[in-house]
Design an enzyme around this catalytic site. Structure first.
Site, mmCIF file in Angstrom:
data_model
loop_
_atom_site.group_PDB
_atom_site.id
_atom_site.type_symbol
_atom_site.label_atom_id
_atom_site.label_comp_id
_atom_site.label_asym_id
_atom_site.label_seq_id
_atom_site.Cartn_x
_atom_site.Cartn_y
_atom_site.Cartn_z
ATOM 1 N N ASN A 148 102.471 -21.672 51.202
ATOM 2 C CA ASN A 148 101.664 -22.734 51.799
ATOM 3 C C ASN A 148 102.158 -23.043 53.221
ATOM 4 O O ASN A 148 103.255 -23.585 53.420
ATOM 5 C CB ASN A 148 101.767 -23.975 50.891
ATOM 6 C CG ASN A 148 100.904 -25.122 51.378
ATOM 7 O OD1 ASN A 148 100.846 -25.406 52.568
ATOM 8 N ND2 ASN A 148 100.253 -25.782 50.441
ATOM 9 N N ASP B 140 108.318 -28.295 42.842
ATOM 10 C CA ASP B 140 107.277 -28.348 41.820
ATOM 11 C C ASP B 140 106.861 -29.804 41.677
ATOM 12 O O ASP B 140 107.710 -30.700 41.651
ATOM 13 C CB ASP B 140 107.780 -27.790 40.490
ATOM 14 C CG ASP B 140 106.622 -27.320 39.627
ATOM 15 O OD1 ASP B 140 105.725 -26.630 40.160
ATOM 16 O OD2 ASP B 140 106.581 -27.641 38.429
ATOM 17 N N PHE C 208 94.725 -32.997 49.724
ATOM 18 C CA PHE C 208 94.389 -31.927 48.781
ATOM 19 C C PHE C 208 94.674 -32.422 47.359
ATOM 20 O O PHE C 208 95.149 -33.547 47.162
ATOM 21 C CB PHE C 208 95.208 -30.662 49.093
ATOM 22 C CG PHE C 208 96.677 -30.823 48.834
ATOM 23 C CD1 PHE C 208 97.488 -31.452 49.750
ATOM 24 C CD2 PHE C 208 97.254 -30.358 47.646
ATOM 25 C CE1 PHE C 208 98.848 -31.620 49.501
ATOM 26 C CE2 PHE C 208 98.611 -30.514 47.398
ATOM 27 C CZ PHE C 208 99.411 -31.150 48.332
HETATM 28 P P1 IMP Z 1 102.573 -27.831 43.320
HETATM 29 O O1 IMP Z 1 103.765 -27.854 42.432
HETATM 30 O O2 IMP Z 1 102.868 -28.272 44.724
HETATM 31 O O3 IMP Z 1 101.799 -26.536 43.229
HETATM 32 O O4 IMP Z 1 101.586 -28.966 42.744
HETATM 33 C C1 IMP Z 1 101.017 -28.922 41.459
HETATM 34 C C2 IMP Z 1 99.657 -29.603 41.484
HETATM 35 O O5 IMP Z 1 99.854 -31.003 41.748
HETATM 36 C C3 IMP Z 1 98.761 -29.092 42.593
HETATM 37 O O6 IMP Z 1 97.878 -28.144 42.136
HETATM 38 C C4 IMP Z 1 98.016 -30.298 43.065
HETATM 39 O O7 IMP Z 1 96.797 -30.364 42.357
HETATM 40 C C5 IMP Z 1 98.898 -31.462 42.673
HETATM 41 N N1 IMP Z 1 99.575 -32.012 43.850
HETATM 42 C C6 IMP Z 1 100.799 -31.665 44.340
HETATM 43 N N2 IMP Z 1 101.108 -32.393 45.420
HETATM 44 C C7 IMP Z 1 100.053 -33.214 45.620
HETATM 45 C C8 IMP Z 1 99.768 -34.194 46.613
HETATM 46 O O8 IMP Z 1 100.550 -34.479 47.537
HETATM 47 N N3 IMP Z 1 98.579 -34.826 46.495
HETATM 48 C C9 IMP Z 1 97.678 -34.550 45.515
HETATM 49 N N4 IMP Z 1 97.889 -33.640 44.595
HETATM 50 C C10 IMP Z 1 99.071 -32.974 44.639
#
Ligand code: IMP
Length: 194
Positions: A9, A68, A148
Site C-alpha cells: 500500500n 494488522d 477507505f
Molecule cells: P489491514 O490489516 O490494514 O488490511 O485492515 C483490515 C481491514 O480493516 C481493511 O480491509 C479495512 O477494511 C479495515 N481498515 C483498516 N484500517 C482502516 C481505517 O483506517 N479505516 C477504515 N477501515 C480500516
C-alpha cells in the site's frame, strides 16, 4: 539500517516513510519483489502481524515490520475484528462489509466500536509489538467520501464527523494506525541513537 514495511500500500508506506529518520532505508514488499499471498490465518491481530513479519524475515533475511487492523464492535461480541477485511466475503469489498455491518446493527442500541492496529517488528532476532486504538461509534448510514474501508460509518470519540468526512491529517493524528506507528517510530529512533 534496511527495514522492510510488509505492505504494497503506497499511501501507508509514504505516511510511515515521512515519520522515520532518513538513516533508516525503508523498503516495501514491492521494492523487495515479494508478491506472495502471505496467508493471514491467525485468530488475532498479533498472530497475523507475526505471520507477515516471520514470512519476510525467513524468506528474505531482512528486518521487518507489519501491521494488522480490525474493527471491533461491542454489540457483535468483537466482530468483525480480525476478519474485518473479509467480513462480507472473500471479495474484500468495503461497500459490502459496511452494508453487512449496518444490517447487523440495525436493531442494536449500543453502537460502540473501536479500531485496533497491531504492529509487529522483527529486529535482531526478537519480535516487539505496538498497539494503537481509537474508540468511537458506528453510524446508521454512510457519511463522507474520504478514506477507505469502514471510514464512512465510524465516528471517533470526541468528534461529530466520520473518518470519511474528517481531513486526513486529523485522522492520521488520532487513528489506531497513527498511534501504533508513533510508538514504532519512537522505538526505532531510540535504537538508532543508542
Ligand atoms: P489491514 O490489516 O490494514 O488490511 O485492515 C483490515 C481491514 O480493516 C481493511 O480491509 C479495512 O477494511 C479495515 N481498515 C483498516 N484500517 C482502516 C481505517 O483506517 N479505516 C477504515 N477501515 C480500516
Amino acid at each position: 539500517m534496511k527495514l522492510v514495511f510488509a505492505t504494497h500500500n503506497k499511501n501507508k508506506f509514504k505516511e510511515v516513510r515521512q515519520l522515520l529518520p532518513t538513516s533508516i532505508q525503508l523498503v516495501s514488499l514491492t521494492d523487495i519483489g515479494c508478491y506472495d499471498e502471505i496467508p493471514e490465518t491467525g485468530k488475532t491481530l498479533e498472530a497475523n502481524a507475526q505471520i507477515k513479519v516471520d514470512f519476510i524475515t525467513k524468506n528474505y533475511g531482512l528486518a521487518c515490520f507489519a501491521d494488522d487492523t480490525g474493527l471491533i464492535v461491542d454489540a457483535l461480541n468483537g466482530e468483525p475484528g480480525v476478519y474485518s477485511a473479509r467480513y462480507a466475503g472473500d471479495q474484500k469489498s468495503a461497500e459490502d462489509n459496511m452494508n453487512k455491518l449496518l444490517l447487523e446493527l440495525k436493531h442494536k442500541n449500543n453502537r460502540s466500536a473501536k479500531f485496533q492496529t497491531v504492529i509487529a517488528l522483527n529486529l535482531n532476532h526478537k519480535t516487539i509489538f505496538f498497539n494503537g486504538i481509537v474508540k468511537g461509534v458506528i453510524t446508521t448510514e454512510k457519511q463522507g467520501e474520504k478514506g477507505f474501508g469502514y471510514d464512512p460509518i465510524f465516528i471517533p470519540l470526541g468528534y461529530n464527523k466520520t473518518f470519511a468526512e474528517l481531513p486526513l491529517a486529523i485522522k492520521n493524528k488520532i487513528s489506531h494506525r497513527g498511534k501504533a506507528i508513533e510508538q514504532l517510530v519512537a522505538h526505532l529512533k531510540v535504537l538508532i541513537n543508542t
